[in-house]
Design an enzyme around this catalytic site. Structure first.
Site, short mmCIF file in Angstrom:
data_model
loop_
_atom_site.label_atom_id
_atom_site.label_comp_id
_atom_site.label_asym_id
_atom_site.label_seq_id
_atom_site.Cartn_x
_atom_site.Cartn_y
_atom_site.Cartn_z
N ALA A 1 6.04 48.53 63.20
CA ALA A 1 6.12 47.12 62.80
C ALA A 1 7.31 46.82 61.89
O ALA A 1 7.50 45.68 61.49
CB ALA A 1 4.83 46.72 62.08
N VAL B 1 3.99 34.46 63.67
CA VAL B 1 2.71 34.70 63.00
C VAL B 1 2.51 33.60 61.96
O VAL B 1 3.34 33.41 61.08
CB VAL B 1 2.69 36.08 62.33
N GLU C 1 19.33 29.61 66.62
CA GLU C 1 18.00 29.10 66.95
C GLU C 1 17.97 28.52 68.37
O GLU C 1 18.96 27.97 68.86
CB GLU C 1 17.61 27.98 65.97
N LYS D 1 16.06 43.34 68.91
CA LYS D 1 14.67 43.59 69.29
C LYS D 1 14.55 43.82 70.80
O LYS D 1 13.69 44.60 71.23
CB LYS D 1 13.79 42.43 68.85
N ASP E 1 9.79 54.42 56.38
CA ASP E 1 11.20 54.08 56.29
C ASP E 1 11.89 54.51 57.58
O ASP E 1 12.22 55.68 57.76
CB ASP E 1 11.80 54.81 55.08
N LYS F 1 13.87 40.99 60.28
CA LYS F 1 13.45 40.01 61.27
C LYS F 1 13.95 38.58 61.06
O LYS F 1 13.73 37.74 61.91
CB LYS F 1 11.92 39.99 61.33
N ARG G 1 5.79 35.48 55.87
CA ARG G 1 6.83 35.22 54.86
C ARG G 1 8.09 34.63 55.49
O ARG G 1 8.61 35.15 56.47
CB ARG G 1 7.18 36.52 54.14
N LYS H 1 11.82 36.17 70.42
CA LYS H 1 13.28 36.07 70.39
C LYS H 1 13.97 37.18 71.18
O LYS H 1 15.18 37.12 71.42
CB LYS H 1 13.77 36.05 68.94
N LEU I 1 6.09 46.57 67.91
CA LEU I 1 5.90 45.13 67.85
C LEU I 1 7.24 44.43 68.08
O LEU I 1 8.22 44.73 67.42
CB LEU I 1 5.33 44.72 66.50
#
Length: 273
Positions: free
Chosen positions: A26, A113, A198, A84, A6, A30, A117, A72, A68
């Site tokens: 990680a 990836v 985007e 990030k 956490d 995201k 998800r 973006k 990681l």
């Protein structure tokens, strides 16, 4: 030992990292729409959480730390990418004040990836029976990496890291419309336009970073430009042959990538993964 926890709770992180030698960070909020809708939640996880990981690693005398990142984070236009990029900067800068501590911080940056998800392929697989697949733009491209390839690259970067690098793998691109055709060739394509935040094409190395980037056969390495982080480029190139410094005009994005996945290659990858 590897640890993911956490990241918002520094005290819990600090206690959990006892006797840990390697940390792979990680954790992240995201998804672009979620970050745009609730920006400070992204800041708390992706920025404040990143610093919590760094501080906990120093406290527990961890040896190697890799964060990681994401495509973006290069020239970001959305909040997720901006957080990030900030996280990347924090992990690189952590090497500035390690002093005599035997600890190294580096970053691994790669693209989407396959099958993760909320990503494109699971979405299309879910929608294919409806006979219509929504595609943002006919020209949109993305990078692609499988989960196994991502893990292998992180482990390779752990072996190679000096501290302060951003490791970027050489991976293929695809056209979003080709993914739709690979999943459901008979489906109707409905163009819905690019969503807020985007990009038409994703980028992993900007032209501004090119002068600090070394090109290898299987990856690129963006080296730190801080004078506080001791780097001997000639020695690095000698120990990691063959490699060369990129030209100042270089950039690495999913459009100008020389390696593109065909529809048939995408079909095989989707079935395999």
């Amino acid at each position: 030992r590897y640890f993911i926890g956490d990241v918002r709770d520094y005290h819990r992180l600090k206690m959990a990292m006892t006797n840990v030698d390697i940390v792979i960070h990680a954790a992240a909020l995201k998804q672009v729409p979620a970050a745009e809708y609730n920006p400070f939640e992204a800041v708390k996880t992706n920025i404040l959480g990143a610093q919590n990981v760094i501080d906990a690693c120093f406290h527990n005398k961890v040896k190697k730390v890799i964060a990681l990142s994401t495509d973006k984070a290069s020239s970001p236009i959305n909040l997720y990418g901006a957080t990030k990029l900030t996280s990347d900067k924090l992990f690189v800068a952590a090497n500035n004040y390690r002093g005599s501590e035997n600890i190294k911080f580096s970053v691994v940056r790669y693209g989407n990836v396959m099958g993760s998800r909320g990503s494109l392929i699971p979405f299309f697989l879910k929608k294919k029976n409806e006979g219509v697949l929504p595609v943002t733009d006919v020209n949109m491209t993305r990078f692609n990496i499988t989960l196994t390839e991502g893990i292998d690259f992180v482990l390779l970067s752990l072996k190679k890291m000096w501290g302060g690098e951003v490791f970027v793998p050489r991976i293929p691109s695809y056209k979003v419309i080709d993914v739709a055709k690979a999943i459901s060739p008979k489906a109707k394509i409905e163009f819905i336009g690019i969503r807020p935040g985007e990009k038409l094409h994703e980028e992993m190395i900007s032209q501004s970073d090119a002068m600090n980037t070394i090109e290898f056969k299987d990856c690129f390495v963006i080296i730190p430009n801080s004078k506080s982080i001791p780097w001997n480029i000639k020695k690095y190139l000698k120990l990691n042959k063959p490699g060369k410094i990129c030209s100042r005009e270089f950039s690495y994005n999913s459009k100008n990538n020389k390696d593109y996945l065909s529809i048939s290659q995408l079909k095989k990858l989707i079935q395999k993964n």
